[in-house]
Structure formats: structure tokens, C-alpha cells
Scaffold this motif. Structure first.
Motif, PDB file in Angstrom:
ATOM      1  N   THR A  15       0.944  -1.360  -0.133  1.00  0.00           N
ATOM      2  CA  THR A  15      -0.357  -0.243   0.246  1.00  0.00           C
ATOM      3  C   THR A  15       1.332   1.200  -0.071  1.00  0.00           C
ATOM      4  OG1 THR A  15      -0.041   0.280   2.134  1.00  0.00           O
ATOM      5  CG2 THR A  15      -1.978  -1.278   1.194  1.00  0.00           C
ATOM      6  N   ASN A  40      -1.445   7.198  -7.336  1.00  0.00           N
ATOM      7  CA  ASN A  40      -1.769   7.220  -5.980  1.00  0.00           C
ATOM      8  C   ASN A  40      -0.929   7.794  -5.462  1.00  0.00           C
ATOM      9  OD1 ASN A  40      -4.233   5.570  -6.183  1.00  0.00           O
ATOM     10  ND2 ASN A  40      -2.708   3.636  -6.306  1.00  0.00           N
ATOM     11  N   ALA A  43      -1.852  11.423  -4.564  1.00  0.00           N
ATOM     12  CA  ALA A  43      -3.256  11.935  -4.054  1.00  0.00           C
ATOM     13  C   ALA A  43      -3.027  13.251  -2.865  1.00  0.00           C
ATOM     14  CB  ALA A  43      -4.011  11.275  -4.381  1.00  0.00           C
ATOM     15  N   ARG A  48      -5.532   7.721  -0.512  1.00  0.00           N
ATOM     16  CA  ARG A  48      -4.746   6.785  -1.518  1.00  0.00           C
ATOM     17  C   ARG A  48      -4.494   6.320  -0.054  1.00  0.00           C
ATOM     18  NH1 ARG A  48      -7.847   6.488  -6.064  1.00  0.00           N
ATOM     19  NH2 ARG A  48      -8.388   7.910  -6.953  1.00  0.00           N
ATOM     20  N   HIS A  51      -4.993   1.859  -1.172  1.00  0.00           N
ATOM     21  CA  HIS A  51      -4.047   1.920  -2.222  1.00  0.00           C
ATOM     22  C   HIS A  51      -2.798   1.129  -2.728  1.00  0.00           C
ATOM     23  CE1 HIS A  51      -8.210   3.404  -4.674  1.00  0.00           C
ATOM     24  NE2 HIS A  51      -8.100   4.136  -3.380  1.00  0.00           N
ATOM     25  N   HIS A 119     -14.972   0.469  -8.611  1.00  0.00           N
ATOM     26  CA  HIS A 119     -13.487   1.248  -9.338  1.00  0.00           C
ATOM     27  C   HIS A 119     -13.601   2.007 -10.941  1.00  0.00           C
ATOM     28  CE1 HIS A 119     -13.087   0.317  -5.089  1.00  0.00           C
ATOM     29  NE2 HIS A 119     -13.425  -0.973  -5.093  1.00  0.00           N
ATOM     30  N   THR A 122      -7.854   2.644  -9.352  1.00  0.00           N
ATOM     31  CA  THR A 122      -7.423   1.221  -8.561  1.00  0.00           C
ATOM     32  C   THR A 122      -8.161   1.514  -7.277  1.00  0.00           C
ATOM     33  OG1 THR A 122      -5.476   2.867  -7.179  1.00  0.00           O
ATOM     34  CG2 THR A 122      -4.692   2.044  -8.845  1.00  0.00           C
ATOM     35  N   PRO A 124      -8.902  -0.076  -2.837  1.00  0.00           N
ATOM     36  CA  PRO A 124      -8.181  -0.622  -1.831  1.00  0.00           C
ATOM     37  C   PRO A 124      -7.312  -2.227  -2.036  1.00  0.00           C
ATOM     38  CG  PRO A 124     -10.135   1.408  -1.508  1.00  0.00           C
ATOM     39  CD  PRO A 124      -9.979   0.617  -2.719  1.00  0.00           C
TER      40      PRO A 124
END
Length: 200
Positions: A15, A40, A43, A48, A51, A119, A122, A124
Motif C-alpha cells: 500500500t 496514488n 493524491a 489513497r 491503495h 472502481h 485502483t 483499496p
């Protein structure tokens, strides 16, 4: 057919929050996502964090793995896990097919997002059911780097714990992504993502 020793694999893709911890700890470099249409990393804060991190190079991924005391999986290990222990499976999802509720992927042959799975970009990590080994997003969400350099076939591959480190600079990406057609999500699909600084 190959023989591989027992190995462990992270249950989900890395992540943004996990990778940020590595960056803050000095073990990793922040992704260079300048000019990227979708990232991501850049962001809004916390938007995110759960993500998968994207636009990291193969070297970035290797550094993160080393930082947590691991390594990237070999291509053979990755495919074994995608196939739930070597089964004759097409996709790394529950069951043997792939539908919008099973994985995050795009609608057209190349690079088209699709929100029918909930989605448009991407998702989560852990948003879709894991496969029978408890592994999430083996198919879809973002491509995953593996240890091997790219070779067009396995004709000269070792049969025991193979990791190809031959000539060339291309590295292998597996698993497909949110903006790629389901064809790229197959357990056997291989991407030769260009060179050590290619973003994935």
C-alpha cells in the motif's frame, strides 16, 4: 514444470501507507510520478493510503522488499501462488474465471478504465475476494514486479527454483492492472516492462 521450495508471499499488494513508511525510514525513494495522469502517491493526504503504490520502479520494489527483510518473488513463485498451488487456473481469483466482482480491470484491450467493477481506477487492497490461498489482487489492480529479468520463453530456464538473471534490462511484471483488459489478468500473462527504471 519446475520445483520450488516453500516460500512466503505478502497477502496483498504494497500500500501507499506501507511504502510511505519505508520512504520516511530512509529505505525507499518516493515515486517519480511527475506528469503521470493517475498516481496514488500524489493524491490528497490519506485519500489513497490503502491503495497499492504505483509508478515505482523495479529497483524501488526491490528496495522495499529488502527493507522489510524479504525479496521479490520469482516469476515461478508468483505463478504458483496465482494458480493456488499450481492448479490449472486461468486467473488468480476465487473460482476459475474473472468477473467484475472478482478483480479490478479495464474494459478494452489496452489501457481503458472501467467502473463497472466499482472502481474506475485502483481499488483499496483487499477490496475483492482473495484466492484460495488467502492472497488478494493476484489478478488486477496494479501490475506486480517479480525478481526475474524478461526472457521471451523458458527454453533455457532452470527447473529448480528458477530465477532468470540473464542478459537484457527488461523486468517481468505480472497480474494485470485496473486499466488493462481481462486478458492481461491471466496467471500465465507476462509483461516485459521496460528497463530498471520503468514505472509499474
Amino acid at each position: 514444470e519446475v520445483q520450488i521450495e516453500a516460500f512466503a508471499l505478502s497477502r496483498s499488494e504494497v500500500t501507499v501507507a506501507q511504502y510511505r513508511t519505508c520512504v520516511n525510514g530512509g529505505g525507499c525513494e518516493a515515486p517519480n510520478d511527475e506528469g503521470r495522469a493517475f498516481s496514488n502517491w500524489s493524491a490528497q493526504p490519506a485519500a489513497r493510503e490503502d491503495h497499492p503504490v504505483n509508478y515505482i520502479t523495479w529497483h524501488d520494489a526491490s528496495r522495499f522488499a529488502a527493507w522489510v527483510g524479504a525479496r521479490l518473488s520469482s516469476e515461478a513463485e508468483w505463478e504458483y501462488a496465482c494458480r493456488e498451488g499450481g492448479k490449472e487456473k486461468l486467473y488468480g481469483t476465487q473460482g476459475y474465471g474473472v468477473k467484475a466482482w472478482q478483480a479490478n480491470y479495464g474494459s478494452d484491450p489496452c489501457c481503458g478504465p472501467d467502473a463497472s467493477d466499482g472502481h474506475e481506477q485502483t481499488a483499496p487492497v483487499g477490496s475483492y475476494p482473495p484466492n484460495a490461498l488467502g492472497l488478494y489482487d493476484m489478478s488486477g489492480n496494479v501490475f506486480e514486479w517479480v525478481q526475474d529479468k524478461y526472457a521471451p520463453d523458458y527454453s533455457n530456464a532452470d527447473s529448480d527454483n528458477p530465477i532468470y538473471e540473464g542478459s537484457g534490462t527488461l523486468r517481468v511484471g505480472r497480474g494485470g492492472a485496473w486499466n488493462h483488459h481481462a486478458w492481461f489478468l491471466r496467471c500465465s500473462s507476462r509483461s516485459s516492462d521496460g528497463g530498471p527504471d520503468q514505472k509499474s
